[in-house]
Design a protein around this motif. Structure first.
Motif, PDB file in Angstrom:
ATOM      1  N   VAL A   4       0.859  -1.179   0.000  1.00 37.54           N
ATOM      2  CA  VAL A   4       0.000   0.000   0.000  1.00 37.54           C
ATOM      3  C   VAL A   4       0.895   1.228   0.000  1.00 37.54           C
ATOM      4  CG1 VAL A   4      -1.762   1.270   1.258  1.00 37.54           C
ATOM      5  CG2 VAL A   4      -1.790  -1.221   1.272  1.00 37.54           C
ATOM      6  N   TYR A   5       0.702   2.108  -0.979  1.00 32.79           N
ATOM      7  CA  TYR A   5       1.496   3.323  -1.068  1.00 32.79           C
ATOM      8  C   TYR A   5       0.941   4.358  -0.108  1.00 32.79           C
ATOM      9  CZ  TYR A   5       3.516   7.624  -2.771  1.00 32.79           C
ATOM     10  OH  TYR A   5       4.175   8.812  -2.851  1.00 32.79           O
ATOM     11  N   ASN A   6       1.802   4.960   0.662  1.00 32.26           N
ATOM     12  CA  ASN A   6       1.412   6.019   1.581  1.00 32.26           C
ATOM     13  C   ASN A   6       2.329   7.206   1.328  1.00 32.26           C
ATOM     14  OD1 ASN A   6       0.938   7.744   3.705  1.00 32.26           O
ATOM     15  ND2 ASN A   6       0.833   6.132   5.251  1.00 32.26           N
ATOM     16  N   ALA A   7       1.780   8.278   0.774  1.00 28.86           N
ATOM     17  CA  ALA A   7       2.589   9.448   0.418  1.00 28.86           C
ATOM     18  C   ALA A   7       3.248  10.092   1.634  1.00 28.86           C
ATOM     19  CB  ALA A   7       1.736  10.476  -0.311  1.00 28.86           C
ATOM     20  N   ALA A   8       2.753   9.820   2.833  1.00 32.48           N
ATOM     21  CA  ALA A   8       3.315  10.445   4.028  1.00 32.48           C
ATOM     22  C   ALA A   8       4.579   9.728   4.520  1.00 32.48           C
ATOM     23  CB  ALA A   8       2.279  10.463   5.149  1.00 32.48           C
ATOM     24  N   LEU A   9       4.893   8.560   3.964  1.00 36.16           N
ATOM     25  CA  LEU A   9       6.109   7.866   4.376  1.00 36.16           C
ATOM     26  C   LEU A   9       7.324   8.638   3.898  1.00 36.16           C
ATOM     27  CD1 LEU A   9       5.186   4.154   3.603  1.00 36.16           C
ATOM     28  CD2 LEU A   9       5.294   5.259   5.825  1.00 36.16           C
ATOM     29  N   PRO A  10       8.409   8.640   4.672  1.00 36.80           N
ATOM     30  CA  PRO A  10       9.603   9.349   4.224  1.00 36.80           C
ATOM     31  C   PRO A  10      10.172   8.693   2.969  1.00 36.80           C
ATOM     32  CG  PRO A  10       9.916   8.391   6.427  1.00 36.80           C
ATOM     33  CD  PRO A  10       8.548   8.039   5.973  1.00 36.80           C
ATOM     34  N   THR A  11      10.715   9.510   2.093  1.00 37.20           N
ATOM     35  CA  THR A  11      11.354   9.022   0.872  1.00 37.20           C
ATOM     36  C   THR A  11      12.772   9.552   0.855  1.00 37.20           C
ATOM     37  OG1 THR A  11      10.787  10.949  -0.448  1.00 37.20           O
ATOM     38  CG2 THR A  11       9.127   9.190  -0.328  1.00 37.20           C
ATOM     39  N   SER A  14      12.785  13.427   0.694  1.00 38.18           N
ATOM     40  CA  SER A  14      12.077  14.291   1.631  1.00 38.18           C
ATOM     41  C   SER A  14      12.575  14.019   3.041  1.00 38.18           C
ATOM     42  CB  SER A  14      10.569  14.051   1.549  1.00 38.18           C
ATOM     43  OG  SER A  14      10.246  12.757   2.001  1.00 38.18           O
ATOM     44  N   PRO A  15      12.524  15.028   3.890  1.00 41.10           N
ATOM     45  CA  PRO A  15      12.962  14.820   5.264  1.00 41.10           C
ATOM     46  C   PRO A  15      12.058  13.816   5.973  1.00 41.10           C
ATOM     47  CG  PRO A  15      12.280  17.118   4.869  1.00 41.10           C
ATOM     48  CD  PRO A  15      12.063  16.352   3.613  1.00 41.10           C
ATOM     49  N   ALA A  16      12.644  13.049   6.900  1.00 42.55           N
ATOM     50  CA  ALA A  16      11.880  12.056   7.657  1.00 42.55           C
ATOM     51  C   ALA A  16      10.678  12.728   8.308  1.00 42.55           C
ATOM     52  CB  ALA A  16      12.759  11.401   8.715  1.00 42.55           C
ATOM     53  N   GLY A  17       9.517  12.098   8.193  1.00 45.18           N
ATOM     54  CA  GLY A  17       8.302  12.620   8.802  1.00 45.18           C
ATOM     55  C   GLY A  17       7.603  13.683   7.975  1.00 45.18           C
ATOM     56  N   SER A  18       8.181  14.084   6.859  1.00 44.37           N
ATOM     57  CA  SER A  18       7.569  15.103   6.016  1.00 44.37           C
ATOM     58  C   SER A  18       6.402  14.503   5.237  1.00 44.37           C
ATOM     59  CB  SER A  18       8.604  15.652   5.028  1.00 44.37           C
ATOM     60  OG  SER A  18       7.978  16.445   4.052  1.00 44.37           O
ATOM     61  N   ALA A  19       5.310  15.242   5.180  1.00 41.34           N
ATOM     62  CA  ALA A  19       4.154  14.788   4.404  1.00 41.34           C
ATOM     63  C   ALA A  19       4.221  15.323   2.979  1.00 41.34           C
ATOM     64  CB  ALA A  19       2.862  15.230   5.078  1.00 41.34           C
ATOM     65  N   GLU A  20       5.339  15.978   2.661  1.00 43.39           N
ATOM     66  CA  GLU A  20       5.523  16.550   1.332  1.00 43.39           C
ATOM     67  C   GLU A  20       5.471  15.444   0.281  1.00 43.39           C
ATOM     68  OE1 GLU A  20       9.390  18.127  -1.068  1.00 43.39           O
ATOM     69  OE2 GLU A  20       9.151  18.775   0.995  1.00 43.39           O
ATOM     70  N   ALA A  21       4.635  15.612  -0.726  1.00 38.11           N
ATOM     71  CA  ALA A  21       4.530  14.622  -1.791  1.00 38.11           C
ATOM     72  C   ALA A  21       5.702  14.794  -2.749  1.00 38.11           C
ATOM     73  CB  ALA A  21       3.215  14.783  -2.529  1.00 38.11           C
ATOM     74  N   VAL A  22       6.459  13.755  -2.919  1.00 40.45           N
ATOM     75  CA  VAL A  22       7.587  13.765  -3.838  1.00 40.45           C
ATOM     76  C   VAL A  22       7.209  12.921  -5.033  1.00 40.45           C
ATOM     77  CG1 VAL A  22       9.991  13.100  -4.131  1.00 40.45           C
ATOM     78  CG2 VAL A  22       9.223  14.044  -1.966  1.00 40.45           C
TER      79      VAL A  22
END
Length: 189
Positions: A4-11, A14-22
């Motif tokens: 399951v893809y969760n855009a809120a997971l760190p990538t 993006s900084p850890a805990g960031s909800a920024e969509a990359v």
């Protein structure tokens, strides 16, 4: 196991805990997916409400795949707000012709943007009408599949159509398929 893809997971971007969509840029996405060879089909329907005798509408597609054997289902991706997508909101039957390697010109003609009508394209194309769908089927195609829309799914700038297969025929057992790879039509071999 289900992913399951969760855009809120760190990538990694993006900084850890960031909800920024990359996400990939359109250029990166196009370049990466251009490395995937795809079959080429002509998606067609007959819109009886368009003009006095109706109109045949066609488009080249490379996003076509089998979904299920039981029941027989396929999926095709159609650009949102295209003539084909508009027609398929009114008409629930359609057909796919799996193009052979020597049908590159057919694929290219139906991929042209900005066409006012497909009437002349079909007039120059040897085809016959599918019994189950009423849609044009390309003569000399490797196979044809006639469908009825079961489900429409909005996906970004496209609509995914899942169709129940009403009829399927293999017309050329020895022919080679037309493929699309790195932005060009190609053939195997």
């Amino acid at each position: 196991m289900r992913f399951v893809y969760n855009a809120a997971l760190p990538t990694p971007h993006s900084p850890a805990g960031s909800a920024e969509a990359v996400q990939a840029t359109p250029e990166e996405f196009r370049a990466a997916l251009g490395q995937l060879a795809s079959g080429v089909v002509l998606l067609a329907t007959h819109d009886p409400e368009d003009g006095p005798r109706g109109e045949d509408i066609g488009m080249t597609a490379t996003a076509f795949l089998s979904v299920s054997l039981e029941p027989p289902l396929v999926l095709v991706s159609v650009r949102e707000d295209s003539r084909m997508e508009e027609a398929l909101t009114r008409v629930d039957t359609w057909a796919v012709s799996v193009l052979a390697a020597d049908q590159r010109q057919t694929a290219a003609r139906f991929a042209m943007k900005g066409r006012v009508s497909d009437r002349l394209l079909f007039a120059d194309l040897p085809h016959h009408r599918g019994e189950a769908s009423g849609a044009p089927l390309v003569d000399g195609a490797l196979a044809t599949v006639e469908c009825r829309t079961e489900q429409r799914i909005s996906a970004g700038d496209h609509v995914l159509l899942i169709g129940r297969v009403l009829a399927a025929r293999v017309d050329q057992r020895d022919g080679a398929p037309l493929t699309y790879f790195r932005g060009q039509y190609r053939h195997l071999g």
